[in-house]
Design a protein around this motif. Structure first.
Motif, PDB file in Angstrom:
ATOM      1  N   ASP A 148       0.828  -1.212   0.000  1.00  0.00           N
ATOM      2  CA  ASP A 148       0.000   0.000   0.000  1.00  0.00           C
ATOM      3  C   ASP A 148       0.860   1.259   0.000  1.00  0.00           C
ATOM      4  OD1 ASP A 148      -3.136   0.083   1.923  1.00  0.00           O
ATOM      5  OD2 ASP A 148      -2.628   0.760  -0.110  1.00  0.00           O
ATOM      6  N   MET A 149       1.874   1.268   0.852  1.00  0.00           N
ATOM      7  CA  MET A 149       2.762   2.446   0.951  1.00  0.00           C
ATOM      8  C   MET A 149       3.469   2.688  -0.365  1.00  0.00           C
ATOM      9  SD  MET A 149       4.683   2.999   4.571  1.00  0.00           S
ATOM     10  CE  MET A 149       5.808   1.637   4.451  1.00  0.00           C
ATOM     11  N   TYR A 150       4.005   1.632  -0.949  1.00  0.00           N
ATOM     12  CA  TYR A 150       4.719   1.799  -2.208  1.00  0.00           C
ATOM     13  C   TYR A 150       3.769   2.260  -3.305  1.00  0.00           C
ATOM     14  CZ  TYR A 150       8.540  -0.840   0.009  1.00  0.00           C
ATOM     15  OH  TYR A 150       9.537  -1.276   0.852  1.00  0.00           O
ATOM     16  N   VAL A 151       2.579   1.686  -3.330  1.00  0.00           N
ATOM     17  CA  VAL A 151       1.600   2.051  -4.355  1.00  0.00           C
ATOM     18  C   VAL A 151       1.204   3.530  -4.206  1.00  0.00           C
ATOM     19  CG1 VAL A 151      -0.803   1.701  -5.080  1.00  0.00           C
ATOM     20  CG2 VAL A 151       0.682  -0.260  -4.741  1.00  0.00           C
ATOM     21  N   GLU A 152       0.936   3.936  -2.989  1.00  0.00           N
ATOM     22  CA  GLU A 152       0.537   5.339  -2.771  1.00  0.00           C
ATOM     23  C   GLU A 152       1.620   6.296  -3.237  1.00  0.00           C
ATOM     24  OE1 GLU A 152      -2.439   6.715  -1.536  1.00  0.00           O
ATOM     25  OE2 GLU A 152      -3.062   4.678  -2.028  1.00  0.00           O
ATOM     26  N   GLY A 153       2.868   5.973  -2.915  1.00  0.00           N
ATOM     27  CA  GLY A 153       3.970   6.834  -3.340  1.00  0.00           C
ATOM     28  C   GLY A 153       4.071   6.872  -4.855  1.00  0.00           C
ATOM     29  N   THR A 154       4.024   5.708  -5.467  1.00  0.00           N
ATOM     30  CA  THR A 154       4.158   5.646  -6.923  1.00  0.00           C
ATOM     31  C   THR A 154       2.999   6.361  -7.607  1.00  0.00           C
ATOM     32  OG1 THR A 154       5.069   3.427  -6.549  1.00  0.00           O
ATOM     33  CG2 THR A 154       4.738   4.093  -8.816  1.00  0.00           C
ATOM     34  N   LEU A 155       1.813   6.231  -7.057  1.00  0.00           N
ATOM     35  CA  LEU A 155       0.658   6.908  -7.651  1.00  0.00           C
ATOM     36  C   LEU A 155       0.840   8.427  -7.625  1.00  0.00           C
ATOM     37  CD1 LEU A 155      -2.437   4.869  -6.362  1.00  0.00           C
ATOM     38  CD2 LEU A 155      -1.447   4.858  -8.639  1.00  0.00           C
ATOM     39  N   ASP A 156       1.471   8.942  -6.579  1.00  0.00           N
ATOM     40  CA  ASP A 156       1.754  10.380  -6.536  1.00  0.00           C
ATOM     41  C   ASP A 156       2.575  10.781  -7.760  1.00  0.00           C
ATOM     42  OD1 ASP A 156       2.215  10.882  -2.908  1.00  0.00           O
ATOM     43  OD2 ASP A 156       0.427  10.813  -4.168  1.00  0.00           O
ATOM     44  N   LEU A 157       3.561   9.959  -8.095  1.00  0.00           N
ATOM     45  CA  LEU A 157       4.411  10.246  -9.248  1.00  0.00           C
ATOM     46  C   LEU A 157       3.635  10.054 -10.545  1.00  0.00           C
ATOM     47  CD1 LEU A 157       7.258  10.914 -10.282  1.00  0.00           C
ATOM     48  CD2 LEU A 157       7.832   8.491 -10.109  1.00  0.00           C
ATOM     49  N   LEU A 158       2.893   8.976 -10.619  1.00  0.00           N
ATOM     50  CA  LEU A 158       2.127   8.675 -11.827  1.00  0.00           C
ATOM     51  C   LEU A 158       1.109   9.775 -12.112  1.00  0.00           C
ATOM     52  CD1 LEU A 158       1.583   6.620 -14.082  1.00  0.00           C
ATOM     53  CD2 LEU A 158       0.012   5.448 -12.552  1.00  0.00           C
ATOM     54  N   GLU A 159       0.556  10.328 -11.043  1.00  0.00           N
ATOM     55  CA  GLU A 159      -0.447  11.374 -11.233  1.00  0.00           C
ATOM     56  C   GLU A 159       0.136  12.577 -11.968  1.00  0.00           C
ATOM     57  OE1 GLU A 159      -2.615  12.378  -7.696  1.00  0.00           O
ATOM     58  OE2 GLU A 159      -3.505  14.122  -8.692  1.00  0.00           O
ATOM     59  N   THR A 160       1.397  12.906 -11.687  1.00  0.00           N
ATOM     60  CA  THR A 160       1.994  14.051 -12.384  1.00  0.00           C
ATOM     61  C   THR A 160       2.096  13.751 -13.877  1.00  0.00           C
ATOM     62  OG1 THR A 160       4.248  13.297 -11.917  1.00  0.00           O
ATOM     63  CG2 THR A 160       3.300  14.884 -10.394  1.00  0.00           C
TER      64      THR A 160
END
Lengths: 277, 218
Positions: A148-160
């Motif tokens: 979950d933590m890794y996904v949330e972090g990566t999603l922050d990047l993907l969102e940009t």
């Protein structure tokens, strides 16, 4: 709105009303689904496929914007993927309004994935459900939380990345630099370290998970914009190559799959028309 | 006895408030650390360089939603099966979207604030609250999912209170939500959290905004 594939059971009726990855992981949803097809021998394909808007057909043979050519080449053991889920692409405001007025979208937003008798909205919710259902969320609560933590972090990047095409052209160059910096200074070092320290092939628990799928998607999408983005990360380079060779992921990355091409001007135009006209 | 979870954040609501609410609802006491000493105490523990950070069960957890999911699972506030969990995820993602709009507004330019708050209230009244009113009316149960108190209820309650701070009459057209708010507000743990002296934080003021800007350098 619900297309029912002949021969598939009602539990496999998956309707996706999608709008362009104004949020994350859409192709991750597809990739996730494809990772699990081997386990699902019925091919009844509980394979929701949230997708970027880009293709305008339900059949790969009629999608000029797809990278793919030719018929699908999935082995029979995986079931007939092309019949295991359906997609509805939004192209007009009227379509969106209809979905809203008929009460299919809980918060009036897409993506929406209809599966197992539920109309799921909210990207993370959908990704979590697919991951849970198809054993891509770790073996216990602690692994799940790391994922979950890794996904949330990566999603922050993907969102940009997802928001990037919607910036004014004059701002896009600066945004690309900021995005690259974020990836290289903040996110990739974390995952490089995880892989280096564990010596394993996956981020969590020595098995494929939602975290790997989302990270792979993000890396590949970043590389489309910034080809050298992984140059300082040898473990991530190996990881990317290895994951890409997993048969189900490999097929997803091949021409003719449901994976959508990078957003283009037509895509941006359609989004604006649906939301703002 | 297990150590209390330690919360590392600024002395204000921000992204940590939903976590404080959930812990309070579960009846869990916490140990809070404020943001000034951030570098000293959290060096090396912030996965992506960001707070909130919660130290619990031998783990240093970051990423708000990951922390909330962990707590919900740990304290049995996450439904009894996969489908209930999916509904809870859907509802909490929705309320979090609404709350994040409110949390971001103090950091926008002063000229935009009034308009932003008005838009948020409008969104609450036309998008979010109708959705939850419908859920409650549809099944007639006391709680949003599975006839049991869950993370979804805690977060909806929190969101209602936050929007009421912008518009006290916002629930006037939502009888189900009014009754829900009264019911949930009367639960002992929730009542305790609403009282002075709890870990609940006030809305952001100028001082809070300044501290956050200074520490995060934006």
């Amino acid at each position: 709105m619900c297309f029912h594939s002949p021969g598939s059971s009602s539990s496999a009726r998956v309707t996706v009303a999608v709008f362009p990855g104004l949020f994350s992981g859409w192709d991750s949803g597809s990739a996730l689904a494809h990772c699990q097809l081997k386990k699902d021998s019925s091919g009844a394909g509980l394979c929701p496929v949230p997708l970027f808007l880009g293709s305008k057909s339900l059949s790969p043979a009629h999608t000029p914007s797809n990278r793919g050519h030719g018929p699908p080449t999935y082995p029979e053991a995986c079931g007939n993927i092309w019949n295991s889920f359906d997609e509805e692409f939004l192209e007009t405001q009227e379509q969106l309004k209809k979905l809203q007025e008929e009460g299919h979208l809980m918060f009036q937003q897409v993506p929406m994935v209809e599966m197992d008798g539920m109309k799921l909205v909210q990207t993370r919710c959908i990704l979590h459900y697919i991951a849970d259902k198809h054993h891509l969320f770790g073996k216990n609560l602690k692994e799940r939380t790391m994922i979950d933590m890794y996904v949330e972090g990566t999603l922050d990047l993907l969102e940009t990345l997802i928001m990037h095409p919607f910036l004014k052209p004059a701002d896009q160059k600066k945004d690309l630099v900021a995005m690259a910096h974020k990836a290289i200074a903040l996110y990739f070092p974390v995952f490089e370290k995880v892989l280096r320290c564990s010596g394993e092939n996956f981020l969590v628990g020595n098995q494929l998970s939602l975290a790997d799928v989302i990270l792979l998607q993000t890396i590949l999408a970043m590389e489309e914009r910034i080809p050298t983005v992984l140059s300082a990360f040898p473990y991530l380079q190996d990881y990317t190559s290895r994951l890409s060779e997993i048969p189900t992921i490999k097929r997803f990355l091949e021409p003719g799959s449901k994976k959508k091409p990078p957003p283009d001007e037509q895509y941006v135009k359609t989004v604006y028309e649906v939301f703002l006209s | 006895m297990a150590a209390k979870p330690k919360l590392y954040y600024f002395c204000g609501r921000g992204r940590m408030e939903a976590i404080r609410w959930l812990l309070a609802a579960a009846g869990v006491e916490v140990d809070s650390r404020w943001g000034r000493g951030r570098r000293r105490t959290t060096a090396g523990h912030l996965l992506f360089g960001q707070v909130p950070l919660v130290e619990i069960d031998g783990m240093m957890l970051t990423q708000t939603r990951a922390i909330l999911s962990y707590l919900a699972a740990k304290y049995n506030l996450y439904g009894k099966d996969l489908k209930e969990r999916a509904r809870i995820d859907m509802y909490t993602d929705g309320t979090m979207d609404l709350m994040l709009m409110i949390l971001a507004t103090p950091f926008s330019s002063p000229t935009n604030k009034e308009g932003s708050y008005a838009t948020i209230v409008q969104k609450a009244k036309t998008r979010y609250f109708p959705a939850f009113e419908k859920v409650l009316k549809g099944h007639g149960e006391d709680f949003l999912v599975g006839n049991a108190f869950s993370w979804a209820d805690v977060q909806l309650f929190e969101a209602i209170l936050m929007v009421e701070e912008l518009d006290a009459a916002v629930l006037s057209d939502f009888p189900q939500l009014k009754a829900f708010k009264a019911r949930v507000g009367n639960m002992p743990n929730m009542k305790k959290f609403l009282q002075p002296g709890s870990q609940r934080k006030p809305p952001a003021d100028d001082h809070y905004v300044k501290v956050v800007r200074d520490v995060l350098q934006f």
